[in-house]
Scaffold this motif. Structure first.
Motif, PDB file in Angstrom:
ATOM      1  N   GLU A   1      -6.846  -8.152  -3.102  1.00 15.17           N
ATOM      2  CA  GLU A   1      -8.087  -8.447  -3.693  1.00 15.17           C
ATOM      3  C   GLU A   1      -7.974  -7.359  -5.040  1.00 15.17           C
ATOM      4  OE1 GLU A   1     -11.382  -8.950  -1.381  1.00 15.17           O
ATOM      5  OE2 GLU A   1     -10.763 -10.458  -1.227  1.00 15.17           O
ATOM      6  N   GLU A   2      -8.662  -5.813  -4.992  1.00 18.30           N
ATOM      7  CA  GLU A   2      -8.861  -4.938  -5.865  1.00 18.30           C
ATOM      8  C   GLU A   2      -7.414  -5.059  -6.861  1.00 18.30           C
ATOM      9  OE1 GLU A   2      -7.696   0.007  -5.455  1.00 18.30           O
ATOM     10  OE2 GLU A   2      -8.634  -0.742  -3.934  1.00 18.30           O
TER      11      GLU A   2
ATOM     12  N   GLU B   1      -7.041 -13.750   8.213  1.00 20.83           N
ATOM     13  CA  GLU B   1      -7.229 -13.969   6.396  1.00 20.83           C
ATOM     14  C   GLU B   1      -6.818 -15.322   5.389  1.00 20.83           C
ATOM     15  OE1 GLU B   1      -9.790 -11.924   5.324  1.00 20.83           O
ATOM     16  OE2 GLU B   1     -10.308 -10.516   7.169  1.00 20.83           O
TER      17      GLU B   1
ATOM     18  N   ARG C   1      -7.710  -8.049  -9.046  1.00 25.41           N
ATOM     19  CA  ARG C   1      -9.048  -7.283  -9.599  1.00 25.41           C
ATOM     20  C   ARG C   1      -7.930  -6.514 -11.333  1.00 25.41           C
ATOM     21  NH1 ARG C   1     -12.226  -7.211  -5.931  1.00 25.41           N
ATOM     22  NH2 ARG C   1     -12.524  -5.100  -6.034  1.00 25.41           N
TER      23      ARG C   1
ATOM     24  N   HIS D   1      -3.790  -6.258   3.572  1.00 20.00           N
ATOM     25  CA  HIS D   1      -4.996  -5.824   3.686  1.00 20.00           C
ATOM     26  C   HIS D   1      -5.716  -6.611   2.459  1.00 20.00           C
ATOM     27  CE1 HIS D   1      -9.150  -5.306   4.983  1.00 20.00           C
ATOM     28  NE2 HIS D   1      -8.465  -4.810   6.358  1.00 20.00           N
ATOM     29  N   PRO D   2      -6.293  -7.677   3.025  1.00 20.33           N
ATOM     30  CA  PRO D   2      -6.739  -9.115   1.783  1.00 20.33           C
ATOM     31  C   PRO D   2      -8.241  -7.882   0.881  1.00 20.33           C
ATOM     32  CG  PRO D   2      -7.510  -9.577   4.261  1.00 20.33           C
ATOM     33  CD  PRO D   2      -6.876  -8.299   4.277  1.00 20.33           C
ATOM     34  N   SER D   3      -8.277  -6.835   1.324  1.00 21.93           N
ATOM     35  CA  SER D   3      -9.288  -5.665   0.238  1.00 21.93           C
ATOM     36  C   SER D   3      -8.224  -5.316  -1.014  1.00 21.93           C
ATOM     37  CB  SER D   3      -9.573  -5.177   0.751  1.00 21.93           C
ATOM     38  OG  SER D   3      -9.612  -4.225   1.278  1.00 21.93           O
ATOM     39  N   PHE D   4      -6.987  -4.991  -0.292  1.00 26.72           N
ATOM     40  CA  PHE D   4      -6.069  -4.379  -1.060  1.00 26.72           C
ATOM     41  C   PHE D   4      -5.323  -5.372  -1.924  1.00 26.72           C
ATOM     42  CE2 PHE D   4      -1.231  -3.880  -1.407  1.00 26.72           C
ATOM     43  CZ  PHE D   4      -1.846  -2.948  -2.279  1.00 26.72           C
TER      44      PHE D   4
ATOM     45  N   GLN E   1       0.848  -1.289  -0.254  1.00 20.79           N
ATOM     46  CA  GLN E   1      -0.162   0.266  -0.574  1.00 20.79           C
ATOM     47  C   GLN E   1       0.422   1.440   0.006  1.00 20.79           C
ATOM     48  OE1 GLN E   1      -2.561  -1.187   3.581  1.00 20.79           O
ATOM     49  NE2 GLN E   1      -4.164  -0.759   2.334  1.00 20.79           N
TER      50      GLN E   1
END
Length: 235
Positions: free
Chosen positions: A89-90, A119, A93, A84-87, A45
Protein backbone atom coordinates in the motif's frame (compact mmCIF):
# COMPACT_ATOMS: atom_id res chain seq x y z
CA UNK A 1 5.83 -12.43 -29.31
CA UNK A 2 5.84 -10.46 -26.07
CA UNK A 3 7.50 -11.55 -22.84
CA UNK A 4 5.92 -9.83 -19.83
CA UNK A 5 8.28 -11.21 -17.15
CA UNK A 6 12.03 -11.18 -17.65
CA UNK A 7 15.09 -10.22 -15.60
CA UNK A 8 17.08 -8.89 -18.54
CA UNK A 9 18.65 -5.79 -16.97
CA UNK A 10 22.13 -6.15 -15.52
CA UNK A 11 23.28 -5.50 -11.99
CA UNK A 12 19.85 -4.99 -10.43
CA UNK A 13 18.93 -8.35 -8.92
CA UNK A 14 19.76 -11.97 -9.74
CA UNK A 15 19.71 -11.31 -13.47
CA UNK A 16 22.71 -10.63 -15.76
CA UNK A 17 25.83 -9.50 -13.93
CA UNK A 18 26.92 -6.98 -16.57
CA UNK A 19 25.80 -5.33 -19.81
CA UNK A 20 27.57 -7.94 -21.92
CA UNK A 21 25.56 -10.76 -20.37
CA UNK A 22 22.39 -8.70 -20.70
CA UNK A 23 23.05 -8.34 -24.43
CA UNK A 24 23.72 -12.08 -24.77
CA UNK A 25 20.40 -12.80 -23.06
CA UNK A 26 18.71 -10.30 -25.38
CA UNK A 27 20.11 -12.22 -28.36
CA UNK A 28 18.54 -15.44 -27.06
CA UNK A 29 15.25 -13.66 -26.44
CA UNK A 30 15.24 -12.29 -29.99
CA UNK A 31 16.19 -15.66 -31.45
CA UNK A 32 13.17 -17.20 -29.68
CA UNK A 33 10.90 -14.88 -31.68
CA UNK A 34 10.27 -12.32 -28.95
CA UNK A 35 10.22 -8.69 -30.11
CA UNK A 36 9.01 -6.94 -26.95
CA UNK A 37 10.12 -7.77 -23.43
CA UNK A 38 9.12 -6.21 -20.12
CA UNK A 39 12.03 -5.93 -17.71
CA UNK A 40 10.80 -6.96 -14.27
CA UNK A 41 13.53 -6.58 -11.61
CA UNK A 42 12.57 -7.81 -8.18
CA UNK A 43 10.97 -5.27 -5.86
CA UNK A 44 10.53 -6.11 -2.18
CA UNK A 45 11.40 -4.82 1.27
CA UNK A 46 14.96 -6.04 0.95
CA UNK A 47 15.47 -4.78 -2.62
CA UNK A 48 13.73 -1.59 -3.69
CA UNK A 49 14.98 -1.17 -7.23
CA UNK A 50 14.66 2.50 -8.20
CA UNK A 51 12.38 3.25 -11.15
CA UNK A 52 14.82 5.77 -12.62
CA UNK A 53 17.64 3.25 -12.53
CA UNK A 54 15.53 0.79 -14.49
CA UNK A 55 14.86 3.41 -17.17
CA UNK A 56 18.56 4.24 -17.33
CA UNK A 57 19.51 0.57 -17.74
CA UNK A 58 16.90 0.15 -20.46
CA UNK A 59 18.32 3.15 -22.31
CA UNK A 60 21.81 1.72 -21.98
CA UNK A 61 20.70 -1.69 -23.25
CA UNK A 62 18.74 -0.16 -26.14
CA UNK A 63 21.81 1.76 -27.26
CA UNK A 64 23.81 -1.47 -27.46
CA UNK A 65 20.99 -3.39 -29.16
CA UNK A 66 20.65 -0.61 -31.73
CA UNK A 67 24.39 -0.73 -32.39
CA UNK A 68 24.13 -4.49 -32.99
CA UNK A 69 20.92 -4.08 -35.00
CA UNK A 70 18.91 -6.34 -32.73
CA UNK A 71 15.25 -5.37 -33.03
CA UNK A 72 14.21 -6.00 -29.42
CA UNK A 73 12.27 -3.36 -27.50
CA UNK A 74 12.57 -3.40 -23.71
CA UNK A 75 9.82 -1.90 -21.55
CA UNK A 76 9.90 -1.05 -17.81
CA UNK A 77 8.26 -3.12 -15.12
CA UNK A 78 8.77 -4.65 -11.69
CA UNK A 79 8.08 -7.98 -10.05
CA UNK A 80 6.57 -6.76 -6.79
CA UNK A 81 6.65 -9.18 -3.88
CA UNK A 82 3.83 -9.10 -1.38
CA UNK A 83 6.04 -9.01 1.71
CA UNK A 84 3.32 -7.27 3.71
CA UNK A 85 0.07 -5.51 2.76
CA UNK A 86 1.21 -2.25 4.34
CA UNK A 87 4.42 -2.30 2.29
CA UNK A 88 2.45 -2.76 -0.92
CA UNK A 89 0.00 0.00 0.00
CA UNK A 90 2.82 2.41 0.87
CA UNK A 91 4.71 1.76 -2.37
CA UNK A 92 1.53 1.87 -4.44
CA UNK A 93 0.54 5.20 -2.89
CA UNK A 94 4.02 6.64 -3.37
CA UNK A 95 4.51 5.33 -6.92
CA UNK A 96 7.56 3.35 -5.87
CA UNK A 97 7.43 0.68 -8.58
CA UNK A 98 6.76 0.28 -12.29
CA UNK A 99 3.60 -1.35 -13.48
CA UNK A 100 4.06 -3.64 -16.47
CA UNK A 101 4.98 -1.67 -19.56
CA UNK A 102 5.21 1.58 -17.63
CA UNK A 103 1.47 2.25 -17.52
CA UNK A 104 -0.80 1.72 -14.54
CA UNK A 105 -3.06 -1.10 -15.62
CA UNK A 106 -1.14 -4.31 -14.86
CA UNK A 107 0.83 -5.32 -11.76
CA UNK A 108 3.06 -8.39 -11.47
CA UNK A 109 2.37 -9.34 -7.84
CA UNK A 110 4.48 -12.15 -6.43
CA UNK A 111 3.81 -14.12 -3.25
CA UNK A 112 6.47 -14.70 -0.61
CA UNK A 113 8.32 -17.97 -1.00
CA UNK A 114 7.95 -18.87 2.68
CA UNK A 115 4.18 -18.67 3.10
CA UNK A 116 0.93 -17.44 1.58
CA UNK A 117 -0.23 -13.92 2.41
CA UNK A 118 -3.74 -14.42 3.85
CA UNK A 119 -4.82 -10.89 2.95
CA UNK A 120 -4.24 -11.53 -0.77
CA UNK A 121 -7.97 -11.82 -1.64
CA UNK A 122 -8.66 -8.39 -0.18
CA UNK A 123 -5.61 -6.94 -1.93
CA UNK A 124 -6.74 -8.37 -5.27
CA UNK A 125 -10.20 -6.90 -4.74
CA UNK A 126 -8.76 -3.49 -3.87
CA UNK A 127 -6.45 -3.42 -6.88
CA UNK A 128 -9.26 -4.35 -9.26
CA UNK A 129 -11.43 -1.60 -7.80
CA UNK A 130 -8.64 0.85 -8.69
CA UNK A 131 -8.55 -0.41 -12.27
CA UNK A 132 -5.34 -2.38 -11.72
CA UNK A 133 -5.13 -5.96 -13.00
CA UNK A 134 -3.09 -8.12 -10.61
CA UNK A 135 -1.05 -10.86 -12.30
CA UNK A 136 0.25 -13.71 -10.15
CA UNK A 137 3.61 -14.96 -11.44
CA UNK A 138 4.69 -18.62 -11.33
CA UNK A 139 2.18 -19.98 -8.76
CA UNK A 140 3.23 -23.47 -9.87
CA UNK A 141 6.50 -22.92 -8.01
CA UNK A 142 4.84 -21.96 -4.70
CA UNK A 143 4.30 -24.99 -2.48
CA UNK A 144 1.20 -23.56 -0.77
CA UNK A 145 -0.69 -23.24 -4.06
CA UNK A 146 0.25 -26.81 -4.98
CA UNK A 147 -0.85 -28.08 -1.57
CA UNK A 148 -4.05 -26.00 -1.49
CA UNK A 149 -5.13 -25.25 -5.06
CA UNK A 150 -8.36 -23.64 -3.84
CA UNK A 151 -6.27 -20.63 -2.72
CA UNK A 152 -5.38 -19.98 -6.36
CA UNK A 153 -8.84 -20.84 -7.69
CA UNK A 154 -10.41 -18.31 -5.33
CA UNK A 155 -8.03 -15.57 -6.51
CA UNK A 156 -8.81 -16.32 -10.16
CA UNK A 157 -12.53 -16.29 -9.39
CA UNK A 158 -12.04 -12.83 -7.90
CA UNK A 159 -10.43 -11.63 -11.12
CA UNK A 160 -6.69 -12.17 -10.70
CA UNK A 161 -4.72 -13.41 -13.70
CA UNK A 162 -2.21 -16.24 -13.49
CA UNK A 163 1.15 -16.25 -15.29
CA UNK A 164 2.90 -19.60 -15.61
CA UNK A 165 6.57 -19.82 -16.53
CA UNK A 166 7.09 -21.52 -19.89
CA UNK A 167 9.97 -23.52 -18.40
CA UNK A 168 7.60 -25.02 -15.85
CA UNK A 169 5.42 -26.46 -18.60
CA UNK A 170 8.56 -28.02 -20.08
CA UNK A 171 9.71 -29.54 -16.78
CA UNK A 172 12.70 -27.28 -16.12
CA UNK A 173 11.48 -26.34 -12.62
CA UNK A 174 10.86 -29.87 -11.44
CA UNK A 175 8.14 -32.47 -11.66
CA UNK A 176 5.84 -30.89 -9.07
CA UNK A 177 5.84 -27.55 -10.89
CA UNK A 178 5.28 -29.29 -14.23
CA UNK A 179 2.34 -31.31 -12.97
CA UNK A 180 0.70 -28.33 -11.29
CA UNK A 181 1.20 -26.22 -14.44
CA UNK A 182 -0.61 -28.91 -16.41
CA UNK A 183 -3.37 -29.05 -13.81
CA UNK A 184 -3.86 -25.28 -14.05
CA UNK A 185 -3.77 -25.27 -17.86
CA UNK A 186 -6.32 -28.09 -18.12
CA UNK A 187 -8.68 -26.03 -15.93
CA UNK A 188 -8.07 -22.82 -17.93
CA UNK A 189 -6.51 -21.18 -14.89
CA UNK A 190 -3.53 -19.94 -16.92
CA UNK A 191 -4.03 -16.49 -18.44
CA UNK A 192 -0.46 -15.75 -19.52
CA UNK A 193 2.91 -17.42 -19.94
CA UNK A 194 6.32 -15.74 -19.75
CA UNK A 195 9.98 -16.72 -19.67
CA UNK A 196 11.08 -15.38 -16.27
CA UNK A 197 14.53 -15.62 -17.88
CA UNK A 198 17.43 -14.46 -15.70
CA UNK A 199 20.66 -15.36 -17.43
CA UNK A 200 22.27 -17.78 -19.88
CA UNK A 201 21.25 -20.76 -17.71
CA UNK A 202 17.62 -19.71 -17.18
CA UNK A 203 16.99 -19.17 -20.87
CA UNK A 204 13.87 -18.00 -22.74
CA UNK A 205 11.70 -20.78 -24.16
CA UNK A 206 8.48 -18.93 -24.89
CA UNK A 207 8.00 -20.48 -28.34
CA UNK A 208 8.11 -24.00 -26.89
CA UNK A 209 5.71 -22.94 -24.14
CA UNK A 210 3.14 -21.69 -26.63
CA UNK A 211 3.59 -24.83 -28.74
CA UNK A 212 2.92 -26.96 -25.64
CA UNK A 213 -0.26 -25.01 -24.90
CA UNK A 214 -1.50 -25.17 -28.48
CA UNK A 215 -0.93 -28.92 -28.66
CA UNK A 216 -2.73 -29.54 -25.38
CA UNK A 217 -5.48 -26.90 -25.41
CA UNK A 218 -5.83 -25.76 -29.01
CA UNK A 219 -5.02 -22.75 -31.16
CA UNK A 220 -7.96 -20.65 -29.95
CA UNK A 221 -6.79 -20.83 -26.32
CA UNK A 222 -3.26 -19.87 -27.30
CA UNK A 223 -4.43 -17.00 -29.52
CA UNK A 224 -6.55 -15.63 -26.68
CA UNK A 225 -3.55 -15.74 -24.37
CA UNK A 226 -1.35 -13.93 -26.89
CA UNK A 227 -4.01 -11.24 -27.35
CA UNK A 228 -4.20 -10.76 -23.59
CA UNK A 229 -0.43 -10.36 -23.50
CA UNK A 230 -0.46 -7.81 -26.32
CA UNK A 231 -3.12 -5.77 -24.52
CA UNK A 232 -0.69 -5.12 -21.66
CA UNK A 233 1.48 -3.00 -23.95
CA UNK A 234 -1.34 -1.17 -25.73
CA UNK A 235 -1.61 2.57 -24.89
Amino acid sequence: MIDIHCHILHGLDDGPKDLEESVELAKLIYADGIRHVIATPHFHQGLITDKRLILARIEQLHAELDRLRIGLTVHPGHEVRLDHPSFLEEQLRGGGFHFLGGGRGYLLLEQRWTDYEPETPGIVKGLLEQGIQPILPHPERHFFFRETPSLLEDLVEQGAWVQVTADSLLGAHGEEARQFSEWMADRTLVHLIATDAHNMKRRPQLTLGYEWLETRLGAAYTAEMMARTEAILLP
